[in-house]
Motif scaffolding. Structure first.
Motif, PDB file in Angstrom:
ATOM      1  N   GLY A 130      14.273   4.893 -10.594  1.00  0.00           N
ATOM      2  CA  GLY A 130      13.637   5.049  -9.655  1.00  0.00           C
ATOM      3  C   GLY A 130      12.582   3.044  -9.438  1.00  0.00           C
ATOM      4  N   GLU A 131      13.553   2.455  -8.992  1.00  0.00           N
ATOM      5  CA  GLU A 131      12.859   1.007  -9.005  1.00  0.00           C
ATOM      6  C   GLU A 131      12.923   0.666  -7.905  1.00  0.00           C
ATOM      7  OE1 GLU A 131      12.869  -3.612 -10.880  1.00  0.00           O
ATOM      8  OE2 GLU A 131      14.494  -2.012 -11.770  1.00  0.00           O
ATOM      9  N   ARG A 132      12.583  -0.274  -7.101  1.00  0.00           N
ATOM     10  CA  ARG A 132      12.476  -0.710  -5.917  1.00  0.00           C
ATOM     11  C   ARG A 132      12.826  -1.529  -5.795  1.00  0.00           C
ATOM     12  NH1 ARG A 132       8.025   2.320  -2.677  1.00  0.00           N
ATOM     13  NH2 ARG A 132       6.729   0.844  -4.490  1.00  0.00           N
ATOM     14  N   VAL A 133      13.776  -2.496  -5.071  1.00  0.00           N
ATOM     15  CA  VAL A 133      14.693  -3.763  -5.354  1.00  0.00           C
ATOM     16  C   VAL A 133      14.969  -4.161  -3.975  1.00  0.00           C
ATOM     17  CG1 VAL A 133      15.835  -5.463  -6.304  1.00  0.00           C
ATOM     18  CG2 VAL A 133      15.557  -4.118  -8.136  1.00  0.00           C
ATOM     19  N   ALA A 134      14.180  -5.212  -3.308  1.00  0.00           N
ATOM     20  CA  ALA A 134      13.693  -5.962  -2.195  1.00  0.00           C
ATOM     21  C   ALA A 134      14.732  -7.142  -2.254  1.00  0.00           C
ATOM     22  CB  ALA A 134      13.312  -6.303  -0.940  1.00  0.00           C
ATOM     23  N   ILE A 135      16.770  -7.356  -1.439  1.00  0.00           N
ATOM     24  CA  ILE A 135      17.353  -8.598  -1.478  1.00  0.00           C
ATOM     25  C   ILE A 135      17.046  -9.335  -0.235  1.00  0.00           C
ATOM     26  CG2 ILE A 135      19.124  -9.276  -2.085  1.00  0.00           C
ATOM     27  CD1 ILE A 135      18.889  -7.527  -4.165  1.00  0.00           C
ATOM     28  N   GLY A 138       8.735   2.785   6.868  1.00  0.00           N
ATOM     29  CA  GLY A 138       7.371   3.548   5.886  1.00  0.00           C
ATOM     30  C   GLY A 138       7.687   4.595   5.430  1.00  0.00           C
ATOM     31  N   LEU A 139       8.720   5.196   6.615  1.00  0.00           N
ATOM     32  CA  LEU A 139       9.239   6.735   6.029  1.00  0.00           C
ATOM     33  C   LEU A 139       9.794   6.605   4.677  1.00  0.00           C
ATOM     34  CD1 LEU A 139       9.138   9.609   7.254  1.00  0.00           C
ATOM     35  CD2 LEU A 139      11.063   8.377   8.625  1.00  0.00           C
ATOM     36  N   MET A 140      10.399   5.782   4.903  1.00  0.00           N
ATOM     37  CA  MET A 140      11.667   5.878   4.104  1.00  0.00           C
ATOM     38  C   MET A 140      10.831   5.703   2.633  1.00  0.00           C
ATOM     39  SD  MET A 140      14.480   2.152   3.516  1.00  0.00           S
ATOM     40  CE  MET A 140      13.596   1.506   3.576  1.00  0.00           C
ATOM     41  N   LEU A 141       9.891   3.819   2.439  1.00  0.00           N
ATOM     42  CA  LEU A 141       9.624   4.110   1.262  1.00  0.00           C
ATOM     43  C   LEU A 141       8.878   4.847   0.951  1.00  0.00           C
ATOM     44  CD1 LEU A 141       7.923   0.280   2.364  1.00  0.00           C
ATOM     45  CD2 LEU A 141      10.224   0.809   0.582  1.00  0.00           C
ATOM     46  N   ASP A 142       8.632   5.799   1.902  1.00  0.00           N
ATOM     47  CA  ASP A 142       7.366   7.459   1.124  1.00  0.00           C
ATOM     48  C   ASP A 142       8.415   8.412   1.003  1.00  0.00           C
ATOM     49  OD1 ASP A 142       4.936   5.620   1.870  1.00  0.00           O
ATOM     50  OD2 ASP A 142       5.021   7.063   3.878  1.00  0.00           O
ATOM     51  N   LEU A 143       9.461   8.330   1.417  1.00  0.00           N
ATOM     52  CA  LEU A 143      10.704   9.672   1.182  1.00  0.00           C
ATOM     53  C   LEU A 143      11.204   9.166  -0.663  1.00  0.00           C
ATOM     54  CD1 LEU A 143      12.561  10.751   4.509  1.00  0.00           C
ATOM     55  CD2 LEU A 143      10.225  11.727   3.178  1.00  0.00           C
ATOM     56  N   VAL A 144      11.019   7.094  -0.320  1.00  0.00           N
ATOM     57  CA  VAL A 144      11.836   7.310  -1.873  1.00  0.00           C
ATOM     58  C   VAL A 144      10.958   7.718  -3.249  1.00  0.00           C
ATOM     59  CG1 VAL A 144      12.773   5.353  -2.652  1.00  0.00           C
ATOM     60  CG2 VAL A 144      13.671   5.443  -0.686  1.00  0.00           C
ATOM     61  N   ALA A 145       9.968   7.250  -2.730  1.00  0.00           N
ATOM     62  CA  ALA A 145       8.909   7.175  -3.631  1.00  0.00           C
ATOM     63  C   ALA A 145       9.068   8.870  -3.790  1.00  0.00           C
ATOM     64  CB  ALA A 145       7.350   7.124  -3.273  1.00  0.00           C
ATOM     65  N   GLU A 146       8.550   9.567  -3.222  1.00  0.00           N
ATOM     66  CA  GLU A 146       8.968  11.342  -3.068  1.00  0.00           C
ATOM     67  C   GLU A 146       9.205  11.724  -4.305  1.00  0.00           C
ATOM     68  OE1 GLU A 146       8.178  13.020   0.845  1.00  0.00           O
ATOM     69  OE2 GLU A 146       6.745  11.995   0.940  1.00  0.00           O
ATOM     70  N   THR A 147      11.358  11.292  -3.815  1.00  0.00           N
ATOM     71  CA  THR A 147      12.273  12.006  -3.745  1.00  0.00           C
ATOM     72  C   THR A 147      12.875  11.206  -5.789  1.00  0.00           C
ATOM     73  OG1 THR A 147      14.148  10.275  -3.131  1.00  0.00           O
ATOM     74  CG2 THR A 147      13.194  12.491  -2.168  1.00  0.00           C
ATOM     75  N   GLY A 148      12.201  10.053  -5.824  1.00  0.00           N
ATOM     76  CA  GLY A 148      11.946   9.427  -7.093  1.00  0.00           C
ATOM     77  C   GLY A 148      13.326   8.669  -7.160  1.00  0.00           C
ATOM     78  N   ASP A 208       9.022  -3.061  -5.387  1.00  0.00           N
ATOM     79  CA  ASP A 208       8.796  -3.147  -6.710  1.00  0.00           C
ATOM     80  C   ASP A 208       9.183  -5.130  -7.631  1.00  0.00           C
ATOM     81  OD1 ASP A 208       7.763  -0.585  -7.798  1.00  0.00           O
ATOM     82  OD2 ASP A 208       9.588  -0.266  -7.818  1.00  0.00           O
ATOM     83  N   GLY A 209       9.697  -5.200  -6.821  1.00  0.00           N
ATOM     84  CA  GLY A 209       9.842  -6.530  -7.290  1.00  0.00           C
ATOM     85  C   GLY A 209      11.618  -7.347  -6.109  1.00  0.00           C
ATOM     86  N   GLN A 210      11.644  -8.585  -6.277  1.00  0.00           N
ATOM     87  CA  GLN A 210      12.826  -9.746  -5.031  1.00  0.00           C
ATOM     88  C   GLN A 210      13.568 -10.127  -5.715  1.00  0.00           C
ATOM     89  OE1 GLN A 210      10.587 -11.495  -2.090  1.00  0.00           O
ATOM     90  NE2 GLN A 210       8.752 -10.547  -2.291  1.00  0.00           N
ATOM     91  N   VAL A 211      15.467 -10.309  -5.147  1.00  0.00           N
ATOM     92  CA  VAL A 211      15.709 -11.461  -5.990  1.00  0.00           C
ATOM     93  C   VAL A 211      16.360 -11.558  -4.712  1.00  0.00           C
ATOM     94  CG1 VAL A 211      18.308 -11.118  -6.234  1.00  0.00           C
ATOM     95  CG2 VAL A 211      17.235  -9.004  -7.433  1.00  0.00           C
ATOM     96  N   ARG A 212      15.629 -13.443  -4.580  1.00  0.00           N
ATOM     97  CA  ARG A 212      16.038 -13.532  -3.511  1.00  0.00           C
ATOM     98  C   ARG A 212      17.503 -14.774  -4.040  1.00  0.00           C
ATOM     99  NH1 ARG A 212      12.534 -15.120   0.462  1.00  0.00           N
ATOM    100  NH2 ARG A 212      10.872 -14.056  -0.772  1.00  0.00           N
ATOM    101  N   LEU A 213      18.099 -14.672  -2.460  1.00  0.00           N
ATOM    102  CA  LEU A 213      19.207 -15.097  -2.717  1.00  0.00           C
ATOM    103  C   LEU A 213      19.247 -16.587  -1.372  1.00  0.00           C
ATOM    104  CD1 LEU A 213      22.221 -12.523  -2.612  1.00  0.00           C
ATOM    105  CD2 LEU A 213      21.192 -13.473  -4.746  1.00  0.00           C
ATOM    106  N   GLY A 214      19.864 -17.116  -2.207  1.00  0.00           N
ATOM    107  CA  GLY A 214      20.324 -18.994  -1.045  1.00  0.00           C
ATOM    108  C   GLY A 214      21.898 -18.871  -2.015  1.00  0.00           C
ATOM    109  N   ASP A 215      22.338 -19.693  -1.024  1.00  0.00           N
ATOM    110  CA  ASP A 215      23.939 -20.171  -0.958  1.00  0.00           C
ATOM    111  C   ASP A 215      24.824 -18.812  -2.108  1.00  0.00           C
ATOM    112  OD1 ASP A 215      26.709 -20.962  -0.711  1.00  0.00           O
ATOM    113  OD2 ASP A 215      25.209 -23.415  -1.938  1.00  0.00           O
ATOM    114  N   GLY A 216      24.896 -17.664  -2.015  1.00  0.00           N
ATOM    115  CA  GLY A 216      25.389 -16.956  -3.113  1.00  0.00           C
ATOM    116  C   GLY A 216      24.756 -16.626  -4.304  1.00  0.00           C
TER     117      GLY A 216
END
Length: 223
Positions: free
Chosen positions: A35-40, A184-194, A211-219
């Motif tokens: 259920g976690e939402r992570v941005a790369i 917005g639609l994606m985040l809402d529907l992901v939250a609804e479906t879990g 919920d959180g971010q993973v920041r990449l640089g040079d791999g």
């Protein structure tokens, strides 16, 4: 405590090129919980899309291990990885990847039918309604705007009720208004479906909404 859905442990990826081997990913450690939402996030060429490919089992890492739903992907062949993903993992890409000879309804229903769902058409219509396209079910991709095509792709990805959604720059081909709507639609529907979400994006505003971010640089994962 439940084991994470996804674990990348010291994952590296080196690919051949005309100029010699290129290190794409370098010792990545990433975990995603149920259920976690992570941005790369990170600049172009930092390895974001490669991370998605490796995490989803579409690309084998050169070293390290990837565990998806508690299974070590290195111990599975391509067919085994596909079976593991079926119905549990969905992907949305910057390019919509809709089948041009199928209507919106047929595009959404297709993976449900492959998975053996007897109510595939009804579920496809329901999901097209949820993304605001109930009046476009019989339209072909070329008859839809870019924003509408991405909403069809989102409906197709979420209709099987996956446990994990990978989204690789899902708003990258859209203008600002459509990008905001689809995001917005994606985040809402992901939250609804879990479902858990692993989202590759250049949009810092969108990245801050998860919920959180993973920041990449040079791999590499940056501190």
């Amino acid at each position: 405590m439940n084991e994470p859905l996804l674990i990348l442990d010291d994952v590296s990826l080196t690919l051949p090129s005309a100029a010699g081997p290129v290190e794409i990913l370098k010792g990545l450690n990433v975990q995603v919980a149920e259920g976690e939402r992570v941005a790369i996030v990170g600049p172009s060429g930092s390895g974001k899309s490669s991370l998605i490919a490796v995490a989803a089992g579409l690309e084998r890492p050169s070293s390290g291990s990837v565990q998806l739903f508690g299974r070590n992907l290195a111990k599975m062949d391509e067919d085994g990885r596909a079976r593991l993903r079926r119905g549990k993992v969905s992907l949305v890409f910057q390019a919509f990847h809709l089948l041009p000879n199928m209507t919106a309804e047929e595009n959404v229903a297709a993976p449900l039918e492959i998975a053996g769902a007897r109510d595939a058409t009804d579920r496809a219509r329901t999901w097209l309604e949820r993304v605001g396209l109930s009046g476009r079910t019989r339209h072909y991709p070329h008859q839809l705007s870019g924003g509408e095509q991405q909403r069809v792709a989102l409906a197709r990805a979420l209709a099987p009720q996956p446990r994990l959604l990978f989204a690789d720059e899902p708003t990258g081909n859209l203008d600002a208004a459509n990008a905001a709507h689809v995001a917005g639609l994606m985040l809402d529907l992901v939250a609804e479906t879990g479902a858990a979400l692993v989202l590759v994006t250049h949009d810092e505003g969108l990245a801050k909404r998860v919920d959180g971010q993973v920041r990449l640089g040079d791999g590499r994962v940056l501190a």
